[in-house]
Scaffold this active site. Structure first.
Site, PDB file in Angstrom:
ATOM      1  N   ASN A   1       8.116  19.803  22.454  1.00 51.82           N
ATOM      2  CA  ASN A   1       8.813  19.416  23.697  1.00 51.82           C
ATOM      3  C   ASN A   1       8.092  20.026  24.918  1.00 51.82           C
ATOM      4  OD1 ASN A   1      10.523  18.360  21.815  1.00 51.82           O
ATOM      5  ND2 ASN A   1      12.057  19.778  22.358  1.00 51.82           N
TER       6      ASN A   1
ATOM      7  N   ALA B   1      12.571  20.184  26.369  1.00 49.38           N
ATOM      8  CA  ALA B   1      12.378  21.418  26.945  1.00 49.38           C
ATOM      9  C   ALA B   1      13.168  22.014  27.697  1.00 49.38           C
ATOM     10  CB  ALA B   1      11.017  21.646  27.170  1.00 49.38           C
TER      11      ALA B   1
ATOM     12  N   HIS C   1       5.578  26.668  23.736  1.00 52.69           N
ATOM     13  CA  HIS C   1       6.144  26.795  22.648  1.00 52.69           C
ATOM     14  C   HIS C   1       6.338  25.567  21.614  1.00 52.69           C
ATOM     15  CE1 HIS C   1       9.723  25.583  24.538  1.00 52.69           C
ATOM     16  NE2 HIS C   1      10.294  25.386  23.419  1.00 52.69           N
TER      17      HIS C   1
ATOM     18  N   CYS D   1      -5.527   4.045   1.162  1.00 49.48           N
ATOM     19  CA  CYS D   1      -4.506   4.655   2.081  1.00 49.48           C
ATOM     20  C   CYS D   1      -4.767   3.921   3.392  1.00 49.48           C
ATOM     21  CB  CYS D   1      -5.088   6.043   2.160  1.00 49.48           C
ATOM     22  SG  CYS D   1      -4.315   6.786   3.998  1.00 49.48           S
TER      23      CYS D   1
ATOM     24  N   PHE E   1      17.947  -2.981  25.384  1.00 48.34           N
ATOM     25  CA  PHE E   1      17.192  -3.746  24.373  1.00 48.34           C
ATOM     26  C   PHE E   1      16.469  -3.009  23.444  1.00 48.34           C
ATOM     27  CE2 PHE E   1      13.201  -5.976  23.353  1.00 48.34           C
ATOM     28  CZ  PHE E   1      13.611  -7.082  23.030  1.00 48.34           C
ATOM     29  N   GLU E   2      15.775  -1.963  23.594  1.00 43.42           N
ATOM     30  CA  GLU E   2      15.164  -0.883  22.533  1.00 43.42           C
ATOM     31  C   GLU E   2      16.348  -0.486  21.737  1.00 43.42           C
ATOM     32  OE1 GLU E   2      14.530  -0.730  25.788  1.00 43.42           O
ATOM     33  OE2 GLU E   2      12.540  -0.602  26.145  1.00 43.42           O
TER      34      GLU E   2
HETATM   35 ZN   LIG Z   1      -5.692   8.440   4.120  1.00 40.28          ZN
END
Ligand SMILES: [Zn+2]
Ligand SMILES: [Zn+2]
Ligand SMILES: [Zn+2]
Length: 331
Positions: free
Chosen positions: A152, A159, A165, A195, A307-308
Protein backbone atom coordinates in the site's frame (compact mmCIF):
# COMPACT_ATOMS: atom_id res chain seq x y z
CA UNK A 1 -8.53 -13.91 18.69
CA UNK A 2 -9.80 -12.65 15.31
CA UNK A 3 -12.57 -14.73 13.69
CA UNK A 4 -12.96 -15.90 10.12
CA UNK A 5 -16.63 -15.99 9.13
CA UNK A 6 -17.98 -17.39 5.88
CA UNK A 7 -20.67 -15.58 3.91
CA UNK A 8 -23.21 -18.39 3.38
CA UNK A 9 -24.38 -17.01 0.03
CA UNK A 10 -21.15 -16.09 -1.76
CA UNK A 11 -18.74 -18.38 0.10
CA UNK A 12 -16.55 -15.34 0.80
CA UNK A 13 -14.61 -15.28 4.06
CA UNK A 14 -14.46 -12.15 6.20
CA UNK A 15 -11.96 -11.47 8.98
CA UNK A 16 -13.80 -10.09 11.99
CA UNK A 17 -11.20 -8.30 14.10
CA UNK A 18 -12.69 -8.88 17.53
CA UNK A 19 -9.75 -7.38 19.41
CA UNK A 20 -9.56 -4.28 17.26
CA UNK A 21 -13.29 -3.63 17.61
CA UNK A 22 -13.88 0.01 16.86
CA UNK A 23 -16.58 2.37 18.07
CA UNK A 24 -18.55 4.45 15.55
CA UNK A 25 -16.58 7.52 16.57
CA UNK A 26 -13.29 5.80 15.61
CA UNK A 27 -14.17 6.16 11.92
CA UNK A 28 -13.09 9.60 10.79
CA UNK A 29 -14.58 10.94 7.56
CA UNK A 30 -11.10 11.60 6.16
CA UNK A 31 -8.08 9.41 6.88
CA UNK A 32 -5.53 10.97 9.21
CA UNK A 33 -2.50 12.30 7.30
CA UNK A 34 0.57 10.10 7.31
CA UNK A 35 2.89 11.35 10.02
CA UNK A 36 5.98 13.05 8.70
CA UNK A 37 7.51 13.17 12.16
CA UNK A 38 8.63 10.06 13.98
CA UNK A 39 8.98 6.89 11.85
CA UNK A 40 9.26 3.47 13.54
CA UNK A 41 10.63 1.94 10.32
CA UNK A 42 13.73 4.18 10.09
CA UNK A 43 17.16 2.89 11.09
CA UNK A 44 17.80 3.48 14.79
CA UNK A 45 14.16 2.89 15.80
CA UNK A 46 14.31 -0.91 15.71
CA UNK A 47 12.90 -1.13 19.26
CA UNK A 48 9.69 0.56 18.08
CA UNK A 49 8.62 -2.48 16.02
CA UNK A 50 7.99 -6.04 17.25
CA UNK A 51 11.27 -8.07 17.20
CA UNK A 52 12.41 -9.05 13.71
CA UNK A 53 11.53 -12.42 12.18
CA UNK A 54 14.25 -12.10 9.53
CA UNK A 55 16.70 -9.39 8.56
CA UNK A 56 19.25 -8.83 5.82
CA UNK A 57 22.10 -7.18 7.72
CA UNK A 58 25.72 -6.11 7.46
CA UNK A 59 28.05 -8.89 8.69
CA UNK A 60 28.63 -8.64 12.45
CA UNK A 61 25.61 -6.39 13.14
CA UNK A 62 23.23 -7.42 15.93
CA UNK A 63 19.58 -8.40 15.56
CA UNK A 64 17.08 -5.60 16.27
CA UNK A 65 19.87 -3.03 16.04
CA UNK A 66 21.03 -0.80 13.15
CA UNK A 67 23.09 -1.79 10.03
CA UNK A 68 20.40 -3.67 8.16
CA UNK A 69 19.19 -3.47 4.57
CA UNK A 70 15.77 -5.16 4.93
CA UNK A 71 13.84 -6.17 8.06
CA UNK A 72 10.82 -8.45 8.35
CA UNK A 73 8.75 -7.94 11.52
CA UNK A 74 5.30 -9.11 12.67
CA UNK A 75 2.57 -6.53 12.04
CA UNK A 76 1.97 -4.63 15.26
CA UNK A 77 -1.80 -4.79 14.62
CA UNK A 78 -2.17 -8.19 12.93
CA UNK A 79 -5.34 -9.08 11.03
CA UNK A 80 -4.65 -12.74 11.82
CA UNK A 81 -2.60 -14.38 14.55
CA UNK A 82 -0.14 -17.24 14.29
CA UNK A 83 -0.78 -19.06 17.60
CA UNK A 84 -3.69 -21.45 18.11
CA UNK A 85 -5.84 -23.99 16.30
CA UNK A 86 -8.20 -23.33 13.41
CA UNK A 87 -11.13 -24.99 15.18
CA UNK A 88 -13.32 -24.93 12.07
CA UNK A 89 -16.91 -25.04 13.34
CA UNK A 90 -20.53 -24.30 12.57
CA UNK A 91 -22.89 -21.80 14.16
CA UNK A 92 -26.35 -22.81 12.93
CA UNK A 93 -26.30 -22.26 9.14
CA UNK A 94 -23.05 -20.28 9.42
CA UNK A 95 -19.41 -21.41 9.24
CA UNK A 96 -16.51 -19.93 11.10
CA UNK A 97 -12.98 -20.65 12.29
CA UNK A 98 -10.37 -18.93 14.38
CA UNK A 99 -8.42 -16.17 12.69
CA UNK A 100 -5.16 -18.11 12.37
CA UNK A 101 -2.53 -16.92 9.93
CA UNK A 102 0.51 -14.71 9.58
CA UNK A 103 0.69 -10.97 9.08
CA UNK A 104 4.20 -9.63 8.53
CA UNK A 105 5.72 -6.36 7.41
CA UNK A 106 8.74 -6.19 5.10
CA UNK A 107 10.59 -2.92 5.72
CA UNK A 108 12.41 -2.43 2.44
CA UNK A 109 15.14 0.03 3.40
CA UNK A 110 16.58 1.64 6.56
CA UNK A 111 16.33 5.07 4.88
CA UNK A 112 13.11 7.03 4.89
CA UNK A 113 12.11 6.47 1.25
CA UNK A 114 8.45 6.59 0.22
CA UNK A 115 8.89 4.29 -2.79
CA UNK A 116 10.89 1.28 -3.97
CA UNK A 117 12.03 3.17 -7.06
CA UNK A 118 14.99 5.09 -5.52
CA UNK A 119 16.53 1.79 -4.30
CA UNK A 120 19.23 0.10 -6.39
CA UNK A 121 18.32 -2.83 -8.65
CA UNK A 122 20.28 -5.18 -6.37
CA UNK A 123 18.42 -3.90 -3.31
CA UNK A 124 14.99 -4.41 -4.92
CA UNK A 125 16.12 -7.91 -5.97
CA UNK A 126 16.88 -8.58 -2.30
CA UNK A 127 13.40 -7.34 -1.32
CA UNK A 128 11.98 -9.89 -3.78
CA UNK A 129 14.21 -12.52 -2.19
CA UNK A 130 12.78 -11.54 1.23
CA UNK A 131 9.24 -12.10 -0.15
CA UNK A 132 10.32 -15.50 -1.48
CA UNK A 133 12.05 -16.59 1.72
CA UNK A 134 9.11 -15.68 3.94
CA UNK A 135 6.68 -17.54 1.68
CA UNK A 136 8.95 -20.62 1.66
CA UNK A 137 9.14 -20.54 5.46
CA UNK A 138 5.40 -20.13 6.08
CA UNK A 139 4.61 -22.78 3.47
CA UNK A 140 5.92 -25.38 5.94
CA UNK A 141 3.00 -24.69 8.33
CA UNK A 142 0.27 -27.22 7.48
CA UNK A 143 -2.46 -24.94 8.84
CA UNK A 144 -1.74 -22.29 6.21
CA UNK A 145 -3.12 -22.46 2.66
CA UNK A 146 -2.15 -19.34 0.75
CA UNK A 147 0.26 -16.41 1.02
CA UNK A 148 -0.37 -12.95 -0.40
CA UNK A 149 2.22 -10.21 -0.71
CA UNK A 150 0.88 -6.72 -1.12
CA UNK A 151 1.94 -3.12 -0.90
CA UNK A 152 0.00 0.00 0.00
CA UNK A 153 1.48 3.34 -1.02
CA UNK A 154 -0.24 6.53 0.13
CA UNK A 155 -3.02 7.06 2.67
CA UNK A 156 -5.81 6.54 0.10
CA UNK A 157 -4.30 3.16 -0.74
CA UNK A 158 -4.34 2.15 2.93
CA UNK A 159 -0.78 2.92 4.04
CA UNK A 160 -0.62 4.12 7.64
CA UNK A 161 3.14 4.77 7.40
CA UNK A 162 4.83 6.31 4.38
CA UNK A 163 8.24 4.57 4.82
CA UNK A 164 8.36 2.07 1.95
CA UNK A 165 7.24 -1.40 3.07
CA UNK A 166 5.25 -4.41 1.91
CA UNK A 167 3.04 -6.80 3.82
CA UNK A 168 2.52 -10.54 3.77
CA UNK A 169 -0.73 -12.09 4.92
CA UNK A 170 -0.98 -15.86 4.96
CA UNK A 171 -4.49 -17.27 5.30
CA UNK A 172 -5.74 -20.72 6.33
CA UNK A 173 -8.17 -20.78 3.38
CA UNK A 174 -7.59 -19.84 -0.25
CA UNK A 175 -9.01 -16.34 -0.88
CA UNK A 176 -12.05 -16.13 -3.17
CA UNK A 177 -10.30 -13.90 -5.70
CA UNK A 178 -7.51 -16.45 -6.14
CA UNK A 179 -10.05 -19.30 -6.41
CA UNK A 180 -11.95 -17.37 -9.11
CA UNK A 181 -8.78 -16.74 -11.11
CA UNK A 182 -7.73 -20.38 -10.80
CA UNK A 183 -11.21 -21.62 -11.80
CA UNK A 184 -11.35 -19.31 -14.83
CA UNK A 185 -7.86 -20.35 -15.93
CA UNK A 186 -8.73 -24.03 -15.37
CA UNK A 187 -11.75 -23.80 -17.67
CA UNK A 188 -9.59 -22.35 -20.45
CA UNK A 189 -6.97 -25.04 -19.83
CA UNK A 190 -9.54 -27.84 -20.00
CA UNK A 191 -10.82 -26.47 -23.30
CA UNK A 192 -7.58 -25.44 -25.08
CA UNK A 193 -4.91 -27.36 -23.17
CA UNK A 194 -2.89 -24.19 -22.62
CA UNK A 195 -2.34 -21.60 -19.89
CA UNK A 196 -4.49 -18.53 -20.59
CA UNK A 197 -1.87 -16.21 -19.09
CA UNK A 198 0.81 -17.62 -21.43
CA UNK A 199 -1.55 -17.07 -24.37
CA UNK A 200 -2.27 -13.51 -23.21
CA UNK A 201 1.46 -12.76 -22.98
CA UNK A 202 2.02 -14.06 -26.53
CA UNK A 203 -0.84 -11.99 -27.96
CA UNK A 204 0.18 -8.84 -26.07
CA UNK A 205 3.79 -9.15 -27.26
CA UNK A 206 2.58 -9.63 -30.82
CA UNK A 207 0.23 -6.65 -30.84
CA UNK A 208 2.39 -4.38 -28.60
CA UNK A 209 -0.54 -1.97 -28.06
CA UNK A 210 -0.86 -2.55 -24.33
CA UNK A 211 2.80 -3.34 -23.51
CA UNK A 212 4.51 -1.05 -20.98
CA UNK A 213 7.87 -2.79 -20.39
CA UNK A 214 9.30 -6.01 -21.77
CA UNK A 215 12.59 -7.68 -20.75
CA UNK A 216 14.24 -11.10 -21.12
CA UNK A 217 12.15 -12.71 -18.38
CA UNK A 218 9.20 -10.39 -17.65
CA UNK A 219 6.53 -8.34 -19.33
CA UNK A 220 4.39 -5.49 -17.95
CA UNK A 221 1.17 -4.60 -19.76
CA UNK A 222 -2.23 -3.03 -19.29
CA UNK A 223 -4.80 -5.85 -19.19
CA UNK A 224 -7.38 -5.87 -22.02
CA UNK A 225 -10.31 -5.50 -19.58
CA UNK A 226 -8.52 -3.29 -17.04
CA UNK A 227 -10.84 -2.38 -14.15
CA UNK A 228 -8.94 0.74 -13.17
CA UNK A 229 -7.08 3.50 -15.05
CA UNK A 230 -3.40 2.52 -15.44
CA UNK A 231 -3.97 -0.92 -13.91
CA UNK A 232 -0.78 -2.80 -14.86
CA UNK A 233 0.12 -6.47 -14.63
CA UNK A 234 3.63 -7.89 -14.50
CA UNK A 235 4.14 -11.55 -15.42
CA UNK A 236 7.07 -13.93 -15.95
CA UNK A 237 7.37 -14.85 -19.64
CA UNK A 238 8.10 -18.48 -18.81
CA UNK A 239 5.17 -20.31 -17.24
CA UNK A 240 5.27 -20.58 -13.43
CA UNK A 241 2.39 -20.94 -10.95
CA UNK A 242 4.20 -20.07 -7.70
CA UNK A 243 6.04 -16.80 -7.05
CA UNK A 244 8.34 -18.59 -4.60
CA UNK A 245 9.81 -20.59 -7.51
CA UNK A 246 11.46 -17.36 -8.77
CA UNK A 247 15.03 -18.08 -9.92
CA UNK A 248 18.02 -15.83 -9.31
CA UNK A 249 18.34 -14.49 -12.88
CA UNK A 250 14.56 -13.89 -12.88
CA UNK A 251 14.81 -12.04 -9.58
CA UNK A 252 17.26 -9.43 -10.89
CA UNK A 253 15.30 -8.99 -14.09
CA UNK A 254 12.04 -8.59 -12.14
CA UNK A 255 13.65 -5.94 -9.92
CA UNK A 256 14.51 -3.91 -13.03
CA UNK A 257 11.07 -4.35 -14.64
CA UNK A 258 9.20 -3.59 -11.41
CA UNK A 259 11.25 -0.46 -10.76
CA UNK A 260 10.81 0.77 -14.35
CA UNK A 261 7.07 0.09 -14.34
CA UNK A 262 6.46 1.74 -10.95
CA UNK A 263 8.76 4.61 -11.95
CA UNK A 264 6.68 5.24 -15.08
CA UNK A 265 3.42 5.17 -13.08
CA UNK A 266 4.88 7.50 -10.45
CA UNK A 267 6.12 9.95 -13.06
CA UNK A 268 3.08 9.90 -15.35
CA UNK A 269 0.60 10.27 -12.50
CA UNK A 270 2.77 12.35 -10.14
CA UNK A 271 3.22 9.90 -7.25
CA UNK A 272 -0.31 8.51 -7.09
CA UNK A 273 -1.47 6.32 -4.22
CA UNK A 274 -1.34 2.69 -5.39
CA UNK A 275 -1.50 -0.92 -4.34
CA UNK A 276 0.26 -3.90 -5.75
CA UNK A 277 -0.49 -7.49 -4.99
CA UNK A 278 1.10 -10.76 -6.03
CA UNK A 279 -1.36 -13.48 -7.04
CA UNK A 280 0.41 -16.80 -6.67
CA UNK A 281 -0.92 -20.37 -6.55
CA UNK A 282 -1.80 -21.59 -3.03
CA UNK A 283 0.84 -23.35 -0.90
CA UNK A 284 -1.36 -26.44 -0.81
CA UNK A 285 -1.27 -26.83 -4.60
CA UNK A 286 1.64 -28.42 -6.49
CA UNK A 287 2.94 -26.70 -9.65
CA UNK A 288 -0.10 -25.91 -11.78
CA UNK A 289 -0.07 -25.93 -15.59
CA UNK A 290 -3.10 -23.62 -15.81
CA UNK A 291 -2.28 -20.86 -13.29
CA UNK A 292 0.46 -18.25 -13.80
CA UNK A 293 1.59 -16.00 -10.94
CA UNK A 294 1.52 -12.24 -11.51
CA UNK A 295 1.69 -8.77 -10.02
CA UNK A 296 -1.35 -6.50 -10.26
CA UNK A 297 -0.50 -2.82 -9.81
CA UNK A 298 -3.56 -0.66 -9.13
CA UNK A 299 -3.14 3.14 -9.00
CA UNK A 300 -5.92 4.50 -6.77
CA UNK A 301 -7.31 7.21 -9.03
CA UNK A 302 -11.02 6.37 -8.99
CA UNK A 303 -13.37 5.50 -6.13
CA UNK A 304 -15.69 2.52 -5.94
CA UNK A 305 -19.23 3.94 -5.89
CA UNK A 306 -22.77 2.53 -5.66
CA UNK A 307 -22.81 1.06 -9.14
CA UNK A 308 -19.52 -0.81 -8.67
CA UNK A 309 -20.50 -2.11 -5.24
CA UNK A 310 -23.92 -3.17 -6.44
CA UNK A 311 -22.96 -4.86 -9.68
CA UNK A 312 -19.32 -5.91 -9.56
CA UNK A 313 -18.94 -3.94 -12.83
CA UNK A 314 -16.15 -1.40 -13.02
CA UNK A 315 -16.16 1.81 -15.01
CA UNK A 316 -12.67 2.59 -16.28
CA UNK A 317 -12.37 6.10 -17.76
CA UNK A 318 -8.97 5.42 -19.41
CA UNK A 319 -8.70 2.85 -22.23
CA UNK A 320 -5.82 0.47 -21.42
CA UNK A 321 -4.26 1.16 -24.87
CA UNK A 322 -4.09 4.90 -24.06
CA UNK A 323 -2.70 4.20 -20.60
CA UNK A 324 0.00 1.93 -22.08
CA UNK A 325 0.98 4.60 -24.61
CA UNK A 326 1.25 7.22 -21.82
CA UNK A 327 3.42 4.91 -19.72
CA UNK A 328 5.62 3.95 -22.67
CA UNK A 329 6.15 7.67 -23.40
CA UNK A 330 7.55 8.32 -19.92
CA UNK A 331 11.33 8.55 -20.24
ZN1 LIG B 1 1.36 -19.62 -18.07
ZN1 LIG C 1 11.10 6.05 8.00
ZN1 LIG D 1 -4.64 -11.69 -10.27
Amino acid sequence: MPELRKDPILGRWVIIATERAKRPSDFKPEPAPVSRGFCPFCEGNEDKTPPEIRAYRQPGSRGNGPDWRIRVVPNKFPALQIEGDLDNRGDGIYDMMNGIGAHEVIIETPKHEVSLTPLSDGHVAEVLEAYRERLMDLKKDPRLACGMIFKNVGTTAGASLEHTHSQLIVTPIVPKRVVEEMDGAKQFYNFRGRCIFCDMIKQELRSQTRIVVSSDHFVAFEPYAARFPFETWVLPKVHSSHFEDLTEPQRFDLAVVLKRTLGKIEKALQMPPYNYIIHSAPFIEPSMKHFHWHFEIIPRLTKMAGFEWGTGFYINPVPPEAAAQDLRDVR
